[in-house]
Scaffold this motif. Structure first.
Motif, PDB file in Angstrom:
ATOM      1  N   GLN A  26       0.955  -1.150  -0.132  1.00 21.92           N
ATOM      2  CA  GLN A  26       0.040  -0.040   0.023  1.00 21.92           C
ATOM      3  C   GLN A  26       0.916   0.976  -0.052  1.00 21.92           C
ATOM      4  N   ARG A  27       1.884   1.210   0.762  1.00 20.70           N
ATOM      5  CA  ARG A  27       2.897   2.269   0.774  1.00 20.70           C
ATOM      6  C   ARG A  27       3.250   2.688  -0.528  1.00 20.70           C
ATOM      7  N   THR A  28       3.764   1.667  -1.336  1.00 23.23           N
ATOM      8  CA  THR A  28       4.325   1.610  -2.567  1.00 23.23           C
ATOM      9  C   THR A  28       3.245   2.356  -3.457  1.00 23.23           C
ATOM     10  N   VAL A  29       2.056   1.962  -3.469  1.00 20.35           N
ATOM     11  CA  VAL A  29       0.972   2.791  -4.398  1.00 20.35           C
ATOM     12  C   VAL A  29       0.811   4.079  -4.029  1.00 20.35           C
ATOM     13  N   LEU A  30       0.712   4.312  -2.803  1.00 19.21           N
ATOM     14  CA  LEU A  30       0.747   5.807  -2.402  1.00 19.21           C
ATOM     15  C   LEU A  30       1.866   6.552  -2.873  1.00 19.21           C
ATOM     16  N   ALA A  31       3.167   5.949  -2.714  1.00 17.55           N
ATOM     17  CA  ALA A  31       4.406   6.452  -3.202  1.00 17.55           C
ATOM     18  C   ALA A  31       4.322   6.915  -4.612  1.00 17.55           C
ATOM     19  N   ILE A  32       3.649   6.092  -5.333  1.00 18.25           N
ATOM     20  CA  ILE A  32       3.647   6.202  -7.050  1.00 18.25           C
ATOM     21  C   ILE A  32       2.901   7.390  -7.178  1.00 18.25           C
ATOM     22  N   LEU A  33       1.649   7.178  -6.512  1.00 16.89           N
ATOM     23  CA  LEU A  33       0.597   8.233  -6.585  1.00 16.89           C
ATOM     24  C   LEU A  33       1.125   9.784  -6.374  1.00 16.89           C
ATOM     25  N   LEU A  34       1.905   9.840  -5.271  1.00 16.90           N
ATOM     26  CA  LEU A  34       2.615  11.174  -4.654  1.00 16.90           C
ATOM     27  C   LEU A  34       3.519  11.731  -5.686  1.00 16.90           C
ATOM     28  N   LEU A  35       4.604  10.507  -6.242  1.00 20.93           N
ATOM     29  CA  LEU A  35       5.447  11.006  -7.096  1.00 20.93           C
ATOM     30  C   LEU A  35       4.749  11.543  -8.365  1.00 20.93           C
ATOM     31  N   ARG A  45      -0.642   0.846 -15.168  1.00 22.31           N
ATOM     32  CA  ARG A  45       0.770   1.267 -14.787  1.00 22.31           C
ATOM     33  C   ARG A  45       1.095   1.030 -13.349  1.00 22.31           C
ATOM     34  N   LEU A  46       0.066   1.161 -12.509  1.00 30.57           N
ATOM     35  CA  LEU A  46       0.328   0.561 -11.129  1.00 30.57           C
ATOM     36  C   LEU A  46       0.802  -0.609 -10.895  1.00 30.57           C
ATOM     37  N   ALA A  47       0.023  -1.518 -11.652  1.00 30.02           N
ATOM     38  CA  ALA A  47       0.712  -2.929 -11.614  1.00 30.02           C
ATOM     39  C   ALA A  47       1.856  -3.094 -11.940  1.00 30.02           C
ATOM     40  N   THR A  48       2.272  -2.471 -13.112  1.00 33.93           N
ATOM     41  CA  THR A  48       3.617  -2.586 -13.782  1.00 33.93           C
ATOM     42  C   THR A  48       4.706  -2.128 -12.842  1.00 33.93           C
ATOM     43  N   ALA A  49       4.300  -1.012 -12.271  1.00 36.60           N
ATOM     44  CA  ALA A  49       5.130  -0.350 -11.205  1.00 36.60           C
ATOM     45  C   ALA A  49       5.274  -1.237  -9.839  1.00 36.60           C
ATOM     46  N   LEU A  50       4.511  -2.050  -9.542  1.00 41.35           N
ATOM     47  CA  LEU A  50       4.622  -2.987  -8.550  1.00 41.35           C
ATOM     48  C   LEU A  50       5.314  -4.269  -8.871  1.00 41.35           C
ATOM     49  N   TRP A  51       4.747  -4.862  -9.994  1.00 37.16           N
ATOM     50  CA  TRP A  51       5.352  -6.283 -10.172  1.00 37.16           C
ATOM     51  C   TRP A  51       6.308  -6.200 -11.689  1.00 37.16           C
ATOM     52  N   SER A  86      -9.036   8.007 -16.887  1.00 41.61           N
ATOM     53  CA  SER A  86      -7.552   8.206 -16.921  1.00 41.61           C
ATOM     54  C   SER A  86      -6.719   7.426 -15.968  1.00 41.61           C
ATOM     55  N   GLY A  87      -7.496   6.691 -14.603  1.00 40.17           N
ATOM     56  CA  GLY A  87      -6.823   6.321 -13.943  1.00 40.17           C
ATOM     57  C   GLY A  87      -6.975   6.854 -12.359  1.00 40.17           C
ATOM     58  N   TYR A  88      -5.860   6.473 -11.451  1.00 43.75           N
ATOM     59  CA  TYR A  88      -6.288   7.102 -10.064  1.00 43.75           C
ATOM     60  C   TYR A  88      -5.153   8.090 -10.097  1.00 43.75           C
ATOM     61  N   ALA A  89      -5.543   9.219  -9.020  1.00 42.78           N
ATOM     62  CA  ALA A  89      -4.475  10.417  -8.902  1.00 42.78           C
ATOM     63  C   ALA A  89      -4.903  10.837  -7.420  1.00 42.78           C
ATOM     64  N   LEU A  90      -3.792  11.511  -6.847  1.00 44.49           N
ATOM     65  CA  LEU A  90      -4.107  12.016  -5.411  1.00 44.49           C
ATOM     66  C   LEU A  90      -3.563  13.343  -5.528  1.00 44.49           C
ATOM     67  N   PRO A  91      -4.638  14.352  -5.933  1.00 42.97           N
ATOM     68  CA  PRO A  91      -4.077  15.835  -5.895  1.00 42.97           C
ATOM     69  C   PRO A  91      -3.913  16.255  -4.361  1.00 42.97           C
ATOM     70  N   LEU A  92      -2.862  17.142  -4.367  1.00 36.40           N
ATOM     71  CA  LEU A  92      -2.361  17.671  -3.211  1.00 36.40           C
ATOM     72  C   LEU A  92      -2.256  19.034  -3.202  1.00 36.40           C
ATOM     73  N   PRO A  93      -2.158  19.897  -2.082  1.00 39.60           N
ATOM     74  CA  PRO A  93      -1.565  21.054  -2.189  1.00 39.60           C
ATOM     75  C   PRO A  93       0.035  21.121  -2.436  1.00 39.60           C
ATOM     76  N   GLN A 148      12.833   5.339  -9.103  1.00 36.11           N
ATOM     77  CA  GLN A 148      12.706   6.722  -8.627  1.00 36.11           C
ATOM     78  C   GLN A 148      13.696   7.015  -7.315  1.00 36.11           C
ATOM     79  N   ARG A 149      13.968   5.934  -6.749  1.00 38.16           N
ATOM     80  CA  ARG A 149      15.045   6.256  -5.690  1.00 38.16           C
ATOM     81  C   ARG A 149      16.507   6.484  -6.153  1.00 38.16           C
TER      82      ARG A 149
END
Length: 264
Positions: A26-35, A45-51, A86-93, A148-149
């Motif tokens: 879950q932290r990985t999915v969150l990190a992907i959305l944050l980045l 793309r989320l699945a590919t980013a994980l596996w 288009s997928g999932y997103a996490l809009p932020l300040p 990304q690291r």
């Protein structure tokens, strides 16, 4: 007020409360959305980013489960994960992540350097580097966050090199040599770091030591790689041999720099 940390263990805080972000997946999915900074990321793309390129058959359902649990973790905060075609997103300040703060500080430093305000540049770069809190993206896994690291590590490295340049320009060359030596311990054949060490030694009044460092570096290249120093080092050598005063990065005594105003 919410903020997320990526330049260390992946964490989230809402006001004074630490968010329970769940499993490493879950932290990985969150990190992907944050980045992705609010840009939608498709389920594929989320699945590919994980596996990687061959995710398991259950990957789409598993990712949806992670998204659902993250939404629960973010319940009661000022942000939420959105979904669209288009997928999932996490809009932020604008400054809700330490990566955003890092970019702001390095941007201020670049502007200060162009203006000749090296004290401001050094201060901004120190603030940027202080944001790191251990292993970048710790607690995540997968090919995307691995890449990304590496990218973020390179940005931090460049910020440190820029800070050292700013310190030398301020007349602090003697204090930068140990920091440069520490970086060289892990990158002994780095052109830019060896050039920087030559500048620091020369600006400290150790011209002979700067020349000796060049010859030692040239021997290492010849022995280990069968090559010669590149332009980054040979240009500094030429300027050193001709006594180029600009290598000393002088700051006129009695005329402190005028700091560049920080952006609001």
């Amino acid at each position: 007020m919410i903020d997320f940390s990526l330049l260390g263990p992946v964490r989230g805080r809402h006001r004074d409360r630490e968010l329970d972000l769940g499993s490493p997946q879950q932290r990985t999915v969150l990190a992907i959305l944050l980045l992705h900074a609010g840009t939608p990321v498709t389920l594929t793309r989320l699945a590919t980013a994980l596996w990687g390129d061959t995710p398991p058959p259950a990957a789409p359902a598993t990712v949806r489960t992670y998204i659902s649990r993250l939404r629960q973790a973010l319940a009661g905060t000022d942000v939420s994960i959105t979904s669209s075609d288009s997928g999932y997103a996490l809009p932020l300040p604008s400054l809700a992540t330490d990566v955003a703060h890092f970019r702001r500080h390095t941007g201020l430093a670049a502007a200060a350097t162009r203006a000749g305000a090296h004290a401001t540049a050094a201060m901004s770069l120190r603030s940027a580097l202080a944001l790191r809190q251990g292993t970048i993206l710790a607690g995540t896994f997968g090919p995307y966050t691995d890449a990304q690291r590496v990218r973020l590590q390179r940005l931090l490295r460049q910020a440190e090199v820029d800070r050292l340049h700013a310190e030398i320009r301020l007349g602090h060359a003697a204090y930068t040599a140990p920091d440069i030596a520490l970086m060289l311990a892990s990158e002994p054949l780095s052109e830019d770091l060896n050039a920087l060490m030559m500048i620091a030694l020369y600006a400290s009044g150790c011209r002979a030591a700067a020349l000796a460092h060049y010859h030692q570096f040239a021997r290492h290249l010849r022995t280990d790689l069968g090559t010669r120093p590149g332009p980054a080092v040979t240009t500094v050598l030429h300027r050193l041999l001709t006594g180029d005063p600009e290598l000393l990065y002088p700051v006129t005594p009695g005329h402190p720099e005028r700091p560049v105003a920080a952006a609001s």
